[in-house]
Design an enzyme around this catalytic site. Structure first.
Site, PDB file in Angstrom:
ATOM      1  N   ASP A  71       0.765  -1.010   0.037  1.00 45.89           N
ATOM      2  CA  ASP A  71       0.156  -0.001  -0.029  1.00 45.89           C
ATOM      3  C   ASP A  71       0.737   1.197   0.011  1.00 45.89           C
ATOM      4  O   ASP A  71       1.991   1.156   0.232  1.00 45.89           O
ATOM      5  CB  ASP A  71      -0.957   0.003   1.186  1.00 45.89           C
TER       6      ASP A  71
HETATM    7  C1  BGC Z   1      -5.253   3.163   0.281  1.00 47.18           C
HETATM    8  C2  BGC Z   1      -5.032   2.117  -1.117  1.00 47.18           C
HETATM    9  C3  BGC Z   1      -4.922   2.873  -2.508  1.00 47.18           C
HETATM   10  C4  BGC Z   1      -3.690   3.779  -2.268  1.00 47.18           C
HETATM   11  C5  BGC Z   1      -3.261   4.510  -3.590  1.00 47.18           C
HETATM   12  C6  BGC Z   1      -3.857   4.100   0.095  1.00 47.18           C
HETATM   13  O1  BGC Z   1      -3.846   5.153   1.129  1.00 47.18           O
HETATM   14  O2  BGC Z   1      -5.226   2.526   1.322  1.00 47.18           O
HETATM   15  O3  BGC Z   1      -6.296   1.454  -0.949  1.00 47.18           O
HETATM   16  O4  BGC Z   1      -5.002   1.986  -3.467  1.00 47.18           O
HETATM   17  O5  BGC Z   1      -3.485   4.591  -1.292  1.00 47.18           O
HETATM   18  O6  BGC Z   1      -3.951   5.640  -3.493  1.00 47.18           O
END
Ligand code: BGC
Length: 832
Positions: free
Chosen positions: A225
């Site tokens: 993530d």
């Molecule tokens: C989220 C993810 C997301 C990523 C990119 C993160 O903060 O938890 O679900 O895909 O950001 O935007």
């Protein structure tokens, strides 16, 4: 597909530096290209309720489809697979190779900020819907990313929290959807979450190698993530392949540090090679590797095209859950050909804060800019109903974003604002004309097309009053903002992260600064908001600025009284209440499940004024509905995408059946629900296996609406059920055959649900658990038979010896919801 040996040959051509470079993103959304390996840049994008693309603004809009809960409420993998196909077309149109979706974490508790984005409280339903979503994307050559692996079921302290969960709950609940999707749909990517599980941050957890790759045979890529990768060596030794975002010089623990760790023998270079192979494999799958198959051609429909609208409208209606109906629905347009009263209506009072502004999305990374949204009010008007509107009260806790008709560009050419970017030296570096009042830049402040570093942002707009009164104008953001109206400074404020605040919450919903503005009807003023770009503590990561404008309104009591008298003067009242992205969002959890503001008072007063009141609930996840038994009908519509109002009109008027069944339990109160609040950095899943209906059953608590509940516009009888072993079809599982009859007067669709239970079990278990489901369609009076295959796994539980079946008989029950199971039969594994 390119063979493994060929991928390895390509890896062997690269130096250590070249290989390590590939393991961190090139930028916020892209991977590095590597010509020597025949690799072009691979583009990733959120997901899941639309494909955002690399820019996050209204000039590059995205088809906004129903959110996770709305998709799961269809209980229709076929429809979700089709929705995945639509997402794939959107991805291709926007140059995206891999979508960061689906989100398959469970609804451990409705407080979780991202419930709306996840599918269900049940692992089997989550798995079926998630697998369909993945198949829909990948059959079109676009990669899916199943996220967030694992136990990322709430937001509080999400970057650091360590979830303590016992092995059975981990296996039977939280890992189960990932496992089923990996085995059944073969996703090309998995995202490792921010949190830890039982002491290991997920980006360096042994679960990646031992379980995901080892036990399940996953051959895809694991990415972190965003900023979740923290350690150079531990993450490299675990099976994390890609640290996002990049570049490594700014984010993540790899880059030069990893080259050094390999050179010093602390990390085996063979592990790096394996990671690069997995990156190349992903690239080959999405058509980004020379010599591999090209990505299939897909039609490039615009997100506002008729074809897309038709698909989105049907998908929305298919997820609407008619939770209660005393017979008032479907309504019928007045006219000689309609059915007899009481359903015939001439004047409809459309009331409520979410009637005029459709809430089609939750907050956070799942947000997209739809080309348009159809509000319930617009939808009912367009359907030809004679409609009058009263807003009642607000569903927002803070002042709303500025929008038309009050917000105009400085040249008044349309709604929006002009943005101008200045360098340190005060030189104009670029400008943009925008259509809205929300502006986002990620990965540093670098507006598209602006080559010099930006130090100052200037947002200019015209505010035009529709009625005389006090408007409140301002900004939501972080750092220093100055506002001038008609050349006079109104405020110079520095918006800071309040002490003790969750950074996630502040990033997603930054503080507001507002100033009152007295305007006469029709009066316009010019407002200029100036922001020092580097004054925000998160400027290097992202900047979110929203123009805020609250038009004049009465007190809540006045607005409620006006709404009640409108209801009294109408044939039927349709009250649209709900939450907003301000309440349901990534980055923080809900603290209350009540509808925000005084919406409950509004509903009660409208019902008292006109008992023919249909309440439409526009929320992504359960909210408390203390007046539910007094409403003539309650229709749950979720955050259901840009076609909300049109779908609503079709369903209320009976042109289309509300197709949904609840993918989670709706509680009566907040009693007994698991908490999202960690203690000393640890979130203990002490409820073990007992979440959702499993907990309500154990405690003997009555929900407001049970898991699986929902009715269409006809009625059904459950007539008979047979159970037989079906080794061939169900891999050692069971075939259940259920006969149902449409006993109503309209054709309809019924979701037949089968639950397993184990009376007198020697192991602790839920009273019942979902084992399978299938939908049937039937005409009035027609009897149909539906076959439901239950995989053997539904009878297994996790033990020290792995997945085992307790000897003896299981009960299988079938019915229309978890709380109504008129048929049952027993099943026992034949002794070989
Ligand atoms: C989220 C993810 C997301 C990523 C990119 C993160 O903060 O938890 O679900 O895909 O950001 O935007």
């Amino acid at each position: 597909m390119i063979a493994e040996e060929e991928l390895r040959r390509r890896v062997s051509r690269l130096s250590l530096e070249q290989k390590v470079r590939l393991l961190t993103g090139a930028d916020f959304w892209g991977l590095h290209a590597e010509p020597e390996a025949g690799l072009r840049r691979v583009v990733l994008s959120d997901g899941p309720a639309g494909v955002r693309g690399e820019s996050w603004d209204e000039r590059d809009s995205s088809a906004n489809m129903p959110s996770g809960t709305a998709l799961a409420a269809t209980w229709d993998p076929g429809r979700v697979e089709a929705a995945g196909g639509l997402l794939a077309r959107e991805a291709r149109r926007k140059g995206v190779d891999v979508v960061l979706a689906p989100t398959v974490n469970l609804h451990r508790t409705p407080y979780a900020g991202r419930c709306f984005e996840c599918f269900s409280e049940d692992p089997l339903l989550t798995a079926r819907i998630g697998a369909a979503y993945v198949r829909g994307l990948q059959r079109c050559g676009v990669g899916a990313t199943v996220k967030h692996f694992v136990a990322n079921d709430s937001e509080t302290q999400r970057m650091t929290v360590d979830v303590h969960v016992d092995d059975r709950a981990l296996r039977e609940l939280y890992l189960a959807p990932f496992e089923a999707i990996v085995r059944e749909a073969g996703p090309w990517a998995v995202m490792a979450s921010y949190n830890g599980v039982n002491g290991s941050p997920m980006t360096q957890s042994p679960l990646l190698r031992d379980v995901l790759h080892g036990e399940w045979g996953y051959d895809g890529l694991v990415m972190s993530d965003w900023t979740a990768a923290r350690s150079t060596e531990a993450a490299a030794r675990a099976d994390l392949d890609l640290a996002m975002p990049g570049p490594a010089s700014r984010y993540g623990p790899w880059g030069d540090a990893l080259v050094e760790a390999v050179t010093k023998g602390k990390v085996d270079e063979a592990l790096i090679d394996d990671k690069v192979v997995r990156i190349l494999r992903l690239a080959a799958r999405v058509g980004a590797l020379e010599g591999g198959p090209a990505a299939p051609e897909l039609p490039a429909d615009r997100p506002d095209s008729v074809a897309v609208a038709t698909e989105l409208r049907a998908a929305a209606a298919a997820g609407f859950v008619l939770a209660r109906n005393d017979g008032i629905l479907p309504l019928s347009r007045s006219g000689p050909s309609g059915p007899p009263a009481p359903s015939r209506v001439t004047q409809v009072a459309v009331i409520g804060p979410n009637a005029e502004v459709a809430r089609t999305l939750g907050g956070g990374s799942a947000t997209v800019f739809p080309p348009y949204t159809v509000s319930p009010l617009d939808g009912l008007r367009a359907a030809g109903l004679h409609v009058a509107h009263a807003p009642g009260v607000s569903s927002l806790q803070r002042a709303p974003q500025a929008r038309a008709p009050w917000l105009l560009r400085p040249d008044r050419s349309g709604p929006g604002a002009e943005l101008r970017f200045f360098t340190d030296a005060g030189e104009l570096a670029g400008s943009e004309l925008r259509d809205g009042g929300t502006f986002i830049w990620l990965g540093g402040f670098a507006p598209a097309g602006v080559t010099e570093p930006v130090a100052r942002l200037e947002i200019s707009c015209v505010i035009r009053a529709t009625v005389a009164g006090t408007y409140r104008l301002g900004v939501s953001g972080l750092g220093r903002y100055r506002l001038a109206v008609d050349g006079a400074e109104v405020f110079d404020a520095t918006l800071i992260v309040p002490e003790g605040a969750d950074p996630g919450e502040v990033l997603m919903a930054p503080p507001q600064q507002l100033a009152p503005l007295q305007l006469a009807a029709g009066q316009s003023v010019t407002a200029v908001l100036t922001h020092d770009v580097h004054s925000s503590p998160f400027a290097g990561f992202g900047t979110l600025v929203q123009l805020i404008l609250e038009p004049p309104h009465g007190t809540d009591d006045e607005e409620i009284a006006a709404a009640a008298s409108l209801a009294a003067a109408s044939d039927v009242a349709v009250v649209v209440v709900g939450t907003t992205a301000e309440v349901e969002s990534e980055g923080f959890d809900r603290r209350s499940l009540s509808l925000p503001g005084r919406q409950d008072d509004l509903v009660r007063r409208v019902i008292a004024a006109n008992p023919r009141t249909v309440v439409v609930v526009n929320s992504g996840a359960p909210v408390l509905l203390p007046w539910a038994q007094d409403a003539a009908a309650v229709l749950l519509c979720w955050f259901c995408g840009q076609e909300f109002g049109n779908a609503l009109a079709e369903v209320l008027l009976g042109d289309v059946e509300p197709g949904g069944r609840l993918p989670m339990t709706w509680p009566v109160s907040e009693d007994g629900l698991p908490s999202t609040q960690p203690a000393d950095g640890v979130l203990d899943y002490r409820e073990g296996l007992f979440i959702g209906y499993r907990a309500f059953d154990r405690d003997g608590r009555e929900p407001l609406f049970p898991f699986g509940h929902g009715t269409g516009y006809t009625s059904w009888s459950y007539d008979s059920m047979t159970v037989s072993d079906s080794p061939a079809q169900a891999r050692g599982g069971v075939a259940v055959c259920v006969q149902v009859r449409n006993t109503g007067r309209r054709p309809g669709r019924e979701v037949v649900q089968v639950y397993a239970s184990r009376p007198g079990s020697a192991v602790e278990r839920p009273a019942k658990w979902l084992a399978g489901f299938a939908a049937v369609n039937a005409d009035p009076g027609e009897t149909v038979e539906v076959g439901i295959l239950l995989p053997e796994r539904v009878f297994r539980h996790w033990s020290d010896a792995g997945w085992v079946i307790e000897p003896g008989a299981f009960t299988l029950s079938a019915g229309p919801s978890s709380a109504s199971l008129p048929l049952s039969s027993s099943w026992q594994r034949a002794v070989p």
